[in-house]
Design an enzyme around this catalytic site. Structure first.
Site, PDB file in Angstrom:
ATOM      1  N   LYS A  62       0.890  -1.130  -0.055  1.00  0.00           N
ATOM      2  CA  LYS A  62      -0.174  -0.160   0.093  1.00  0.00           C
ATOM      3  C   LYS A  62       0.750   1.297  -0.018  1.00  0.00           C
ATOM      4  O   LYS A  62       0.721   2.113   0.926  1.00  0.00           O
ATOM      5  CB  LYS A  62      -0.953   0.144   1.257  1.00  0.00           C
ATOM      6  CG  LYS A  62      -1.887  -1.317   1.127  1.00  0.00           C
ATOM      7  CD  LYS A  62      -3.210  -0.819   1.858  1.00  0.00           C
ATOM      8  CE  LYS A  62      -4.241  -1.932   1.633  1.00  0.00           C
ATOM      9  NZ  LYS A  62      -3.792  -3.366   2.109  1.00  0.00           N
ATOM     10  N   ILE A  66       6.325   9.778  -1.303  1.00  0.00           N
ATOM     11  CA  ILE A  66       6.611  10.589  -2.371  1.00  0.00           C
ATOM     12  C   ILE A  66       7.194   9.905  -3.576  1.00  0.00           C
ATOM     13  O   ILE A  66       7.474   8.596  -3.404  1.00  0.00           O
ATOM     14  CB  ILE A  66       7.873  11.761  -2.091  1.00  0.00           C
ATOM     15  CG1 ILE A  66       9.042  10.990  -1.365  1.00  0.00           C
ATOM     16  CG2 ILE A  66       7.155  12.681  -1.046  1.00  0.00           C
ATOM     17  CD1 ILE A  66      10.208  11.902  -1.199  1.00  0.00           C
TER      18      ILE A  66
HETATM   19  O1  3DU Z   1     -10.235  -9.954   5.841  1.00  0.00           O
HETATM   20  P1  3DU Z   1      -8.989 -11.174   5.388  1.00  0.00           P
HETATM   21  O2  3DU Z   1      -8.330 -11.618   6.790  1.00  0.00           O
HETATM   22  O3  3DU Z   1      -9.594 -11.994   4.393  1.00  0.00           O
HETATM   23  O4  3DU Z   1      -7.784 -10.066   4.802  1.00  0.00           O
HETATM   24  C1  3DU Z   1      -7.942  -9.188   3.829  1.00  0.00           C
HETATM   25  C2  3DU Z   1      -6.675  -8.926   3.465  1.00  0.00           C
HETATM   26  O5  3DU Z   1      -6.919  -7.859   2.338  1.00  0.00           O
HETATM   27  C3  3DU Z   1      -5.675  -8.206   4.097  1.00  0.00           C
HETATM   28  O6  3DU Z   1      -4.431  -8.746   3.816  1.00  0.00           O
HETATM   29  C4  3DU Z   1      -5.774  -6.867   4.275  1.00  0.00           C
HETATM   30  O7  3DU Z   1      -4.713  -5.956   4.435  1.00  0.00           O
HETATM   31  C5  3DU Z   1      -6.051  -6.642   2.644  1.00  0.00           C
HETATM   32  N1  3DU Z   1      -7.094  -5.447   2.298  1.00  0.00           N
HETATM   33  C6  3DU Z   1      -8.380  -5.426   3.024  1.00  0.00           C
HETATM   34  O8  3DU Z   1      -8.892  -6.191   3.789  1.00  0.00           O
HETATM   35  C7  3DU Z   1      -9.213  -4.119   2.589  1.00  0.00           C
HETATM   36  C8  3DU Z   1      -8.779  -3.436   1.675  1.00  0.00           C
HETATM   37  O9  3DU Z   1      -9.731  -2.587   1.325  1.00  0.00           O
HETATM   38  C9  3DU Z   1      -7.622  -3.659   1.237  1.00  0.00           C
HETATM   39  C10 3DU Z   1      -6.814  -4.724   1.415  1.00  0.00           C
END
Ligand code: 3DU
Length: 214
Positions: A62, A66
């Site tokens: 993520k 800069i």
């Molecule tokens: O909720 P889970 O355990 O299935 O994990 C979701 C993954 O996706 C986790 O690595 C998190 O950092 C990422 N993620 C989100 O959950 C939500 C977002 O908007 C973007 C990334």
């Protein structure tokens, strides 16, 4: 065939031994593995090289800095053999452009909407602008929530030709088949697979549910 699979497993854990073990056993049943700061901080960038032996690896860093800093991090991601990298879009065109330029073939995904409750405060109010920046920068895909069907459909409509990867499945309430039917190309699943008593059975169950809806 890994490319036919729709599931990206998020290896959100602090133990590289467990992560390698899961990766080894799931080869061929996943589209890719996604790793982020917890695992990278608990090991080092070598984990990208290791896991890439089993499937594509997407580094969910993520990026939100800069241009030069984003560029240096992306160069390291590339050197270690990642297939993809996730960057924020909200930092603006120059910063995201720096990621795309440094990626040189590594697929760049831009976050344009998120899945957690706090995403309603700021980021999801700006999705249209974030998509515009992502399109201008020539990213390969975007990240959009798999637990928010209205948002997912909106993102799908605005991102013709881009891949959508969608988290928010399982623990955060999203349903795999529903997310795929509403525009996701791939779903991201972390805790409901990795924390299951038997991760392999859980992954099989999700793959079967997806196959049934096809
Ligand atoms: O909720 P889970 O355990 O299935 O994990 C979701 C993954 O996706 C986790 O690595 C998190 O950092 C990422 N993620 C989100 O959950 C939500 C977002 O908007 C973007 C990334």
């Amino acid at each position: 065939m890994a490319d036919d699979n729709k599931v990206i497993v998020a290896l959100d854990m602090m133990d590289p031994v467990v992560a390698r073990d899961i990766a080894k056993k799931r080869t061929g049943e996943v589209f890719a593995f996604k790793i982020g700061w917890p695992l990278i901080m608990a090991s080092n960038a070598d984990i990208i090289v290791d896991l890439s032996r089993y499937a594509k690896v997407i580094c969910d860093l993520k990026l939100a800095d800069i241009p030069d800093t984003n560029s240096w991090i992306t160069q390291k991601v590339k050197e270690n053999g990642a297939w993809g990298v996730i960057s924020h879009s909200f930092v603006g065109k120059d910063s995201l452009e720096a990621v795309v330029k440094a990626a040189e073939g590594v697929k760049v995904f831009a976050v344009v909407a998120m899945s957690h409750p706090g995403s309603a405060h700021f980021i999801n109010k700006k999705t249209k602008d974030l998509i515009r920046v992502a399109l201008e920068c020539g990213v390969y895909g975007v990240v959009a929530p798999g637990n928010n069907m209205a948002m997912l459909r909106k993102v799908r409509k605005m991102t013709d030709g881009l891949k959508i990867i969608s988290p928010g499945i399982g623990t955060q309430g999203g349903n795999p088949a529903e997310a795929l039917a509403n525009g996701a190309d791939y779903i991201i699943v972390g805790r409901s697979i990795c924390n299951a008593d038997d991760p392999r059975t859980e992954l099989k169950r999700i793959n079967a549910a997806i196959a049934q809806k096809k």
